[in-house]
Design a protein around this motif. Structure first.
Motif, PDB file in Angstrom:
ATOM      1  N   ASN A 137      33.318  46.185  18.466  1.00  0.00           N
ATOM      2  CA  ASN A 137      34.476  46.880  19.022  1.00  0.00           C
ATOM      3  C   ASN A 137      35.301  47.462  17.884  1.00  0.00           C
ATOM      4  OD1 ASN A 137      36.782  47.761  20.294  1.00  0.00           O
ATOM      5  ND2 ASN A 137      37.114  45.904  21.484  1.00  0.00           N
ATOM      6  N   PRO A 138      34.825  48.568  17.283  1.00  0.00           N
ATOM      7  CA  PRO A 138      35.551  49.137  16.141  1.00  0.00           C
ATOM      8  C   PRO A 138      36.914  49.697  16.506  1.00  0.00           C
ATOM      9  CG  PRO A 138      33.752  50.587  16.812  1.00  0.00           C
ATOM     10  CD  PRO A 138      33.586  49.310  17.578  1.00  0.00           C
ATOM     11  N   ALA A 140      39.180  48.246  18.370  1.00  0.00           N
ATOM     12  CA  ALA A 140      40.158  47.163  18.262  1.00  0.00           C
ATOM     13  C   ALA A 140      40.180  46.517  16.883  1.00  0.00           C
ATOM     14  CB  ALA A 140      39.870  46.103  19.325  1.00  0.00           C
ATOM     15  N   TYR A 141      39.004  46.404  16.232  1.00  0.00           N
ATOM     16  CA  TYR A 141      38.923  45.582  15.023  1.00  0.00           C
ATOM     17  C   TYR A 141      38.606  46.361  13.754  1.00  0.00           C
ATOM     18  CZ  TYR A 141      39.122  41.911  18.461  1.00  0.00           C
ATOM     19  OH  TYR A 141      39.522  41.114  19.494  1.00  0.00           O
ATOM     20  N   GLY A 142      38.320  47.656  13.875  1.00  0.00           N
ATOM     21  CA  GLY A 142      38.126  48.484  12.697  1.00  0.00           C
ATOM     22  C   GLY A 142      36.825  48.273  11.967  1.00  0.00           C
ATOM     23  N   VAL A 143      35.905  47.513  12.556  1.00  0.00           N
ATOM     24  CA  VAL A 143      34.606  47.238  11.948  1.00  0.00           C
ATOM     25  C   VAL A 143      33.525  47.703  12.920  1.00  0.00           C
ATOM     26  CG1 VAL A 143      33.025  45.452  11.123  1.00  0.00           C
ATOM     27  CG2 VAL A 143      35.484  45.268  10.651  1.00  0.00           C
ATOM     28  N   ASP A 144      32.618  48.542  12.436  1.00  0.00           N
ATOM     29  CA  ASP A 144      31.582  49.101  13.301  1.00  0.00           C
ATOM     30  C   ASP A 144      30.210  48.643  12.832  1.00  0.00           C
ATOM     31  OD1 ASP A 144      30.079  50.556  15.068  1.00  0.00           O
ATOM     32  OD2 ASP A 144      30.801  52.530  14.423  1.00  0.00           O
ATOM     33  N   CYS A 145      29.493  47.952  13.723  1.00  0.00           N
ATOM     34  CA  CYS A 145      28.099  47.591  13.441  1.00  0.00           C
ATOM     35  C   CYS A 145      27.224  48.789  13.804  1.00  0.00           C
ATOM     36  CB  CYS A 145      27.697  46.350  14.219  1.00  0.00           C
ATOM     37  SG  CYS A 145      28.454  44.838  13.602  1.00  0.00           S
ATOM     38  N   THR A 146      27.150  49.721  12.908  1.00  0.00           N
ATOM     39  CA  THR A 146      26.402  50.957  13.100  1.00  0.00           C
ATOM     40  C   THR A 146      24.898  50.680  13.118  1.00  0.00           C
ATOM     41  OG1 THR A 146      26.263  51.324  10.746  1.00  0.00           O
ATOM     42  CG2 THR A 146      28.209  52.233  11.872  1.00  0.00           C
ATOM     43  N   VAL A 147      24.121  51.707  13.389  1.00  0.00           N
ATOM     44  CA  VAL A 147      22.672  51.580  13.315  1.00  0.00           C
ATOM     45  C   VAL A 147      22.252  51.098  11.925  1.00  0.00           C
ATOM     46  CG1 VAL A 147      20.504  52.870  13.371  1.00  0.00           C
ATOM     47  CG2 VAL A 147      22.230  53.247  15.155  1.00  0.00           C
ATOM     48  N   ASP A 148      22.888  51.616  10.891  1.00  0.00           N
ATOM     49  CA  ASP A 148      22.539  51.188   9.531  1.00  0.00           C
ATOM     50  C   ASP A 148      22.847  49.715   9.300  1.00  0.00           C
ATOM     51  OD1 ASP A 148      21.569  53.674   8.816  1.00  0.00           O
ATOM     52  OD2 ASP A 148      23.440  54.337   7.882  1.00  0.00           O
ATOM     53  N   LYS A 163      26.983  43.710  22.025  1.00  0.00           N
ATOM     54  CA  LYS A 163      27.957  44.195  22.998  1.00  0.00           C
ATOM     55  C   LYS A 163      28.519  45.493  22.439  1.00  0.00           C
ATOM     56  CE  LYS A 163      32.446  43.277  25.092  1.00  0.00           C
ATOM     57  NZ  LYS A 163      33.714  42.558  24.946  1.00  0.00           N
ATOM     58  N   GLU A 164      28.127  46.597  23.034  1.00  0.00           N
ATOM     59  CA  GLU A 164      28.429  47.924  22.511  1.00  0.00           C
ATOM     60  C   GLU A 164      29.741  48.429  23.102  1.00  0.00           C
ATOM     61  OE1 GLU A 164      29.012  51.583  21.353  1.00  0.00           O
ATOM     62  OE2 GLU A 164      27.941  50.006  20.299  1.00  0.00           O
ATOM     63  N   GLU A 165      30.755  48.542  22.238  1.00  0.00           N
ATOM     64  CA  GLU A 165      32.089  48.893  22.699  1.00  0.00           C
ATOM     65  C   GLU A 165      32.730  49.934  21.770  1.00  0.00           C
ATOM     66  OE1 GLU A 165      35.936  46.442  24.517  1.00  0.00           O
ATOM     67  OE2 GLU A 165      34.164  45.363  23.821  1.00  0.00           O
ATOM     68  N   THR A 166      31.906  50.852  21.275  1.00  0.00           N
ATOM     69  CA  THR A 166      32.471  51.920  20.453  1.00  0.00           C
ATOM     70  C   THR A 166      33.211  52.951  21.292  1.00  0.00           C
ATOM     71  OG1 THR A 166      30.460  53.246  20.604  1.00  0.00           O
ATOM     72  CG2 THR A 166      30.637  51.730  18.729  1.00  0.00           C
ATOM     73  N   GLY A 167      32.898  53.011  22.592  1.00  0.00           N
ATOM     74  CA  GLY A 167      33.441  54.056  23.444  1.00  0.00           C
ATOM     75  C   GLY A 167      32.629  55.335  23.399  1.00  0.00           C
ATOM     76  N   PHE A 183      16.859  44.342  20.372  1.00  0.00           N
ATOM     77  CA  PHE A 183      18.132  43.748  20.785  1.00  0.00           C
ATOM     78  C   PHE A 183      18.391  44.032  22.261  1.00  0.00           C
ATOM     79  CE2 PHE A 183      18.803  45.017  16.278  1.00  0.00           C
ATOM     80  CZ  PHE A 183      19.021  43.758  15.724  1.00  0.00           C
ATOM     81  N   SER A 184      18.923  43.041  22.965  1.00  0.00           N
ATOM     82  CA  SER A 184      19.514  43.336  24.271  1.00  0.00           C
ATOM     83  C   SER A 184      20.773  44.165  24.034  1.00  0.00           C
ATOM     84  CB  SER A 184      19.895  42.041  24.999  1.00  0.00           C
ATOM     85  OG  SER A 184      18.767  41.247  25.265  1.00  0.00           O
ATOM     86  N   LEU A 185      20.965  45.184  24.850  1.00  0.00           N
ATOM     87  CA  LEU A 185      22.155  46.030  24.716  1.00  0.00           C
ATOM     88  C   LEU A 185      23.037  45.850  25.935  1.00  0.00           C
ATOM     89  CD1 LEU A 185      20.770  49.409  23.296  1.00  0.00           C
ATOM     90  CD2 LEU A 185      21.677  47.431  22.065  1.00  0.00           C
ATOM     91  N   PHE A 186      24.264  45.437  25.685  1.00  0.00           N
ATOM     92  CA  PHE A 186      25.236  45.229  26.752  1.00  0.00           C
ATOM     93  C   PHE A 186      26.358  46.256  26.614  1.00  0.00           C
ATOM     94  CE2 PHE A 186      22.974  41.625  27.802  1.00  0.00           C
ATOM     95  CZ  PHE A 186      23.605  40.756  28.677  1.00  0.00           C
ATOM     96  N   CYS A 187      26.713  46.889  27.717  1.00  0.00           N
ATOM     97  CA  CYS A 187      27.911  47.715  27.744  1.00  0.00           C
ATOM     98  C   CYS A 187      29.125  46.789  27.722  1.00  0.00           C
ATOM     99  CB  CYS A 187      27.929  48.570  29.009  1.00  0.00           C
ATOM    100  SG  CYS A 187      29.450  49.502  29.254  1.00  0.00           S
ATOM    101  N   GLY A 188      30.096  47.112  26.866  1.00  0.00           N
ATOM    102  CA  GLY A 188      31.309  46.307  26.793  1.00  0.00           C
ATOM    103  C   GLY A 188      32.546  47.040  27.257  1.00  0.00           C
TER     104      GLY A 188
END
Length: 297
Positions: A137-138, A140-148, A163-167, A183-188
């Motif tokens: 959740n970048p 809210a938290y400013g950290v993005d677990c990008t593809v890289d 839990k994918e919550e980039t919007g 990975f399982s992908l969950f909409c957040g």
């Protein structure tokens, strides 16, 4: 390998008016969710006021959830800490209290760069054999677990889900292209669930499912069955309420919605305060309209 799928509500922690954890009300709400068909529950998410809870309160919440679930669905716990040492220690504690998985936040105390983010998640995974859902959740938290970033974590077997919550719904496709089914992908994000399902998510971490569990399970099921015309009808009724899930006051909004729909306590822990004035009226009117519109579907 653990494969999570379906609707996993991010469970609100019920409180008394003086700010004490109401375990009985929390357990009753979890039982209601399970009886209405959810596939798992996540206690102590951000929506559960994780950062406001003392360690003994977290223990009571996790143990209570495991007790009421009684094996019907997996019970995950949010893991939200400032330091790696504390996160590793609490990952072990949460397992000892019965948690069957962890939804792991980035560090709450520092905005890590990509190298540090990878080390954070690898470090937590090294301390537990519980399956891990990364809470990305970048906004809210400013950290993005990008593809890289995820490419550096692909060989960490404990990490099974994002839990994918980039919007940005395009991230779902980018992750699938890069990693297939690894990975399982969950909409957040509640108000992106139909769009995300169309692109291939297999799960949904949802706030408003606390309010309308049967309807959320139905919506997700329709999408998984490619019944999108029917899904859109329900989605259009629920989306104004789903927008409440992406506001900075989502805890207050969703707890008030629960109160209106089934009488759960709306109380929150300071510094959060119950809603008042026009803001409260906006939430009440939004929920009341959805209640009425659902009767006519």
């Amino acid at each position: 390998m653990t494969i999570w799928k379906g609707v996993f509500p991010a469970v609100t922690t019920k409180l008394t008016e003086n700010g004490k954890v109401d375990i009985d009300a929390t357990k009753a709400s979890i039982d209601r969710l399970i009886e209405n068909g959810v596939s798992g529950v996540i206690v102590l998410p951000m929506l559960g006021e994780n950062a406001s809870m003392e360690l003994d309160e977290r223990e009571a919440i996790i143990r209570g959830a495991v007790e009421v679930a009684n094996g019907r669905v997996p019970v995950l716990s949010g893991l939200a800490e400032t330091t790696l040492m504390r996160a590793q220690a609490n990952a072990k504690l949460y397992k000892s209290w019965g948690a069957q998985g962890l939804m792991v936040f980035p560090s709450l105390g520092y905005k890590t760069d990509d190298r540090e983010t990878v080390a954070w998640y690898k470090g937590i995974a090294s301390a537990t054999d519980l399956p891990i859902m990364i809470y990305n959740n970048p906004i809210a938290y400013g950290v993005d677990c990008t593809v890289d970033v995820m490419r550096e974590l692909v060989d960490t077997p404990e990490i099974v889900c994002i839990k994918e919550e980039t919007g940005d719904v395009r991230r779902v496709t980018d992750l699938r292209i890069a990693f297939g089914e690894r990975f399982s992908l969950f909409c957040g994000v509640d108000d992106l669930i139909v769009e995300s399902c169309a692109l291939g998510v297999t799960g949904w971490v949802s706030g408003m499912t606390n309010v309308w569990p049967a309807e959320a399970v139905k919506l997700f099921g329709l999408c998984q069955e490619n019944e999108y015309p029917e899904a859109r009808k329900l989605y259009q009724v629920l989306t104004p309420s789903f927008h409440l899930d992406v506001h900075v006051k989502l805890v207050q909004y969703i707890k008030l919605a629960e109160h209106l729909v089934y009488g759960a306590p709306e109380w929150v822990r300071a510094p959060r305060l119950p809603l008042v004035g026009d803001e409260r009226e906006y939430v009440v009117s939004t929920i009341e309209k959805a209640i009425e519109d659902l009767k006519h579907l």
